[in-house]
Design an enzyme around this catalytic site. Sequence first.
Site, PDB file in Angstrom:
ATOM      1  N   LYS A 153      21.575  51.662  79.742  1.00 34.38           N
ATOM      2  CA  LYS A 153      21.471  50.252  79.177  1.00 34.38           C
ATOM      3  C   LYS A 153      22.978  49.366  78.897  1.00 34.38           C
ATOM      4  O   LYS A 153      23.630  49.809  78.116  1.00 34.38           O
ATOM      5  CB  LYS A 153      20.858  50.475  77.693  1.00 34.38           C
ATOM      6  CG  LYS A 153      20.428  48.922  77.108  1.00 34.38           C
ATOM      7  CD  LYS A 153      20.428  48.560  75.624  1.00 34.38           C
ATOM      8  CE  LYS A 153      21.856  48.090  75.220  1.00 34.38           C
ATOM      9  NZ  LYS A 153      22.384  46.869  75.599  1.00 34.38           N
ATOM     10  N   GLU A 228      31.688  57.393  71.827  1.00 34.99           N
ATOM     11  CA  GLU A 228      33.331  56.970  72.304  1.00 34.99           C
ATOM     12  C   GLU A 228      33.366  55.578  71.392  1.00 34.99           C
ATOM     13  O   GLU A 228      32.699  54.660  71.870  1.00 34.99           O
ATOM     14  CB  GLU A 228      33.115  56.592  74.162  1.00 34.99           C
ATOM     15  CG  GLU A 228      33.042  58.041  74.617  1.00 34.99           C
ATOM     16  CD  GLU A 228      34.122  58.806  74.405  1.00 34.99           C
ATOM     17  OE1 GLU A 228      35.216  58.564  73.710  1.00 34.99           O
ATOM     18  OE2 GLU A 228      34.157  59.967  75.026  1.00 34.99           O
ATOM     19  N   CYS A 262      39.436  49.671  74.260  1.00 40.82           N
ATOM     20  CA  CYS A 262      39.342  50.863  72.969  1.00 40.82           C
ATOM     21  C   CYS A 262      40.736  51.572  73.124  1.00 40.82           C
ATOM     22  O   CYS A 262      40.762  52.013  71.989  1.00 40.82           O
ATOM     23  CB  CYS A 262      38.292  51.805  73.115  1.00 40.82           C
ATOM     24  SG  CYS A 262      38.292  52.475  74.912  1.00 40.82           S
ATOM     25  N   GLU A 352      40.398  46.751  64.398  1.00 41.95           N
ATOM     26  CA  GLU A 352      40.515  46.753  65.838  1.00 41.95           C
ATOM     27  C   GLU A 352      40.299  45.371  66.166  1.00 41.95           C
ATOM     28  O   GLU A 352      39.206  44.639  66.065  1.00 41.95           O
ATOM     29  CB  GLU A 352      39.425  47.401  66.480  1.00 41.95           C
ATOM     30  CG  GLU A 352      39.415  47.476  67.983  1.00 41.95           C
ATOM     31  CD  GLU A 352      38.296  48.478  68.659  1.00 41.95           C
ATOM     32  OE1 GLU A 352      37.208  48.275  68.090  1.00 41.95           O
ATOM     33  OE2 GLU A 352      38.552  49.126  69.589  1.00 41.95           O
TER      34      GLU A 352
HETATM   35  P1  NAD Z   1      28.954  47.234  70.577  1.00 40.76           P
HETATM   36  O1  NAD Z   1      28.913  48.282  69.773  1.00 40.76           O
HETATM   37  O2  NAD Z   1      28.603  45.956  69.916  1.00 40.76           O
HETATM   38  O3  NAD Z   1      27.951  47.458  71.839  1.00 40.76           O
HETATM   39  C1  NAD Z   1      28.057  48.558  72.577  1.00 40.76           C
HETATM   40  C2  NAD Z   1      26.365  48.621  73.122  1.00 40.76           C
HETATM   41  O4  NAD Z   1      25.518  49.013  72.217  1.00 40.76           O
HETATM   42  C3  NAD Z   1      26.048  47.518  73.915  1.00 40.76           C
HETATM   43  O5  NAD Z   1      25.281  48.058  74.900  1.00 40.76           O
HETATM   44  C4  NAD Z   1      24.812  46.789  72.711  1.00 40.76           C
HETATM   45  O6  NAD Z   1      24.011  46.233  73.274  1.00 40.76           O
HETATM   46  C5  NAD Z   1      24.284  48.307  72.179  1.00 40.76           C
HETATM   47  N1  NAD Z   1      23.878  48.102  70.621  1.00 40.76           N
HETATM   48  C6  NAD Z   1      24.140  47.102  69.889  1.00 40.76           C
HETATM   49  N2  NAD Z   1      23.619  47.379  68.703  1.00 40.76           N
HETATM   50  C7  NAD Z   1      22.815  48.523  68.924  1.00 40.76           C
HETATM   51  C8  NAD Z   1      21.919  49.037  68.231  1.00 40.76           C
HETATM   52  N3  NAD Z   1      21.446  48.755  67.031  1.00 40.76           N
HETATM   53  N4  NAD Z   1      21.319  50.219  68.818  1.00 40.76           N
HETATM   54  C9  NAD Z   1      21.583  50.660  69.967  1.00 40.76           C
HETATM   55  N5  NAD Z   1      22.367  49.922  70.882  1.00 40.76           N
HETATM   56  C10 NAD Z   1      23.047  48.928  70.287  1.00 40.76           C
HETATM   57  O7  NAD Z   1      30.333  47.206  71.147  1.00 40.76           O
HETATM   58  P2  NAD Z   1      30.522  45.909  72.416  1.00 40.76           P
HETATM   59  O8  NAD Z   1      31.218  45.017  71.455  1.00 40.76           O
HETATM   60  O9  NAD Z   1      30.029  46.011  73.484  1.00 40.76           O
HETATM   61  O10 NAD Z   1      32.470  46.628  72.810  1.00 40.76           O
HETATM   62  C11 NAD Z   1      33.398  46.917  72.122  1.00 40.76           C
HETATM   63  C12 NAD Z   1      33.611  48.091  71.344  1.00 40.76           C
HETATM   64  O11 NAD Z   1      33.362  49.099  72.085  1.00 40.76           O
HETATM   65  C13 NAD Z   1      34.941  48.119  70.681  1.00 40.76           C
HETATM   66  O12 NAD Z   1      34.838  48.612  69.582  1.00 40.76           O
HETATM   67  C14 NAD Z   1      35.607  49.044  71.656  1.00 40.76           C
HETATM   68  O13 NAD Z   1      36.691  49.868  71.023  1.00 40.76           O
HETATM   69  C15 NAD Z   1      34.695  49.952  71.937  1.00 40.76           C
HETATM   70  N6  NAD Z   1      34.840  50.888  73.171  1.00 40.76           N
HETATM   71  C16 NAD Z   1      35.031  52.079  73.063  1.00 40.76           C
HETATM   72  C17 NAD Z   1      35.318  52.723  74.287  1.00 40.76           C
HETATM   73  C18 NAD Z   1      35.792  54.418  74.242  1.00 40.76           C
HETATM   74  O14 NAD Z   1      35.665  54.963  75.330  1.00 40.76           O
HETATM   75  N7  NAD Z   1      35.903  54.983  72.984  1.00 40.76           N
HETATM   76  C19 NAD Z   1      35.521  52.203  75.386  1.00 40.76           C
HETATM   77  C20 NAD Z   1      35.220  50.956  75.501  1.00 40.76           C
HETATM   78  C21 NAD Z   1      34.675  50.210  74.443  1.00 40.76           C
END
Ligand code: NAD
Length: 450
Positions: A153, A228, A262, A352
Amino acid sequence: MTLTVVNPATEEPIAELEQPGREETDAVVARAKAAFPAWRTVAPADRATLLRRLATLVEEHGEELARIESQNVGKPISGARGEVGMVANVFHFYAGAVDKHHGETIPVTGGVAATFREPLGVVGLIVPWNFPLNIASWKVGPALACGNTVVLKPAELTPLSALRLGELALEAGIPEGVVNVLPGKGSVVGRRLIEHPDVAKIGFTGSTEVGRQVMAGAAATIKRVTLELGGKSANVVFADADLERAAAAAPYAVFDNAGQDCCARSRILVERPVYDRFLELLMAATRGVRVGDPSDEATEMGPLISAEQREKVGSYIDGSVAFRGETPEGPGFWFPCTLVEASNEDRVAREEVFGPVAAVIPFEDEADAIRIANDTPYGLSGSIWTRDGARFLRVARAIDAGVLSVNANTSVRVQTPFGGFKQSGFGRELGMHALDGYSEVKSVFVATDG
Ligand code: NAD
């Protein structure tokens, strides 16, 4: 309801997609479940060949994929090419890993025990918008290598490269139903994958806030999870470091991908005696970051992903701004490279930001540097700049983070484990470690005494 996908550099729509609901999600999980028994029994060498073909197709379609990613995320095209190159390498690596991830034979009383690495079944992979294809490949590669089928997804804002990857997987000869890409809302598709009894594991990359919901939701079915999550990494510069080199590199460690990384080293800790000198060098280097049209070969930083993200990033700028860069006029979710002089107690240093904003913080000595670096709920990444070999080892061991670099700012390599300590998550991606997260160890005892 449809989903409009927008180019963040122009604010223009580039695609319109159907939004799947709970029923469509269930149908896709059923398809992945049906494909699992045949896929898990594909001979390892054949599975490796299929993954190798996928890697080659990604290479052959590299320019196309890089352009999709650049337009959908607003990434500079040169960076997008590098990311797609990594995606191909990830599939090459896991093609090679298929038959190297094996068990043990353990002598025990009365016979021999053997361990096997069994696939989990259907795995749900939920990825964010900042490195859409890269992060997808870090999960799809090891998941397929271990014999799982996947439902991927992508994030609502950036589904296009994942959809193309799904097509390339089919073209590579990976059977129908093994790689399923289902763009849709996190609150609908993501949530259903987490609660679905036929999904054995969730590989999640995203915010710590949503990660908490994933972990809580997975508890109902004792699903395996890899998380992650966010970061607030420190870039620690000691007075004995090559200051010119550290300062020249520092902007790219936080403004790359417009700070939506991240691993962004968004807290730059500088030893007090060289603080003023380093800040000068850092401002000069930041002035050199080329911000503009992502399709321009020379561009180093593009816009943020959305208007909402721009608003959120702007809310952090209330301290002492040491430097504020330029951005293009006109449409696009632009935000300038910004350096803020801060203390580690300030909001800009604690949360962040996920935008091109770095907090520059002085420290007194080695112990103070370690204390500040660890004074955060996160523990993903970080850097240490010093010429003292014993010191970098001491400090690297003392910082609570999963991925550190010394006299460099890189975090991610195909061959090495990647993941966080503390609220940056758990489980490891990349390298051979990722395979542990997509397989179960089974022990089989064989009696040999008559
Ligand atoms: P997000 O948590 O808003 O969304 C991530 C994914 O989760 C998306 O596909 C979203 O549709 C899905 N999602 C959202 N709500 C959900 C729910 N209730 N149930 C299931 N899935 C759900 O994150 P984002 O804004 O897309 O990305 C930014 C974040 O990702 C930052 O915090 C960043 O640090 C983190 N990130 C971490 C890594 C790592 O490897 N540690 C890498 C890249 C990004």
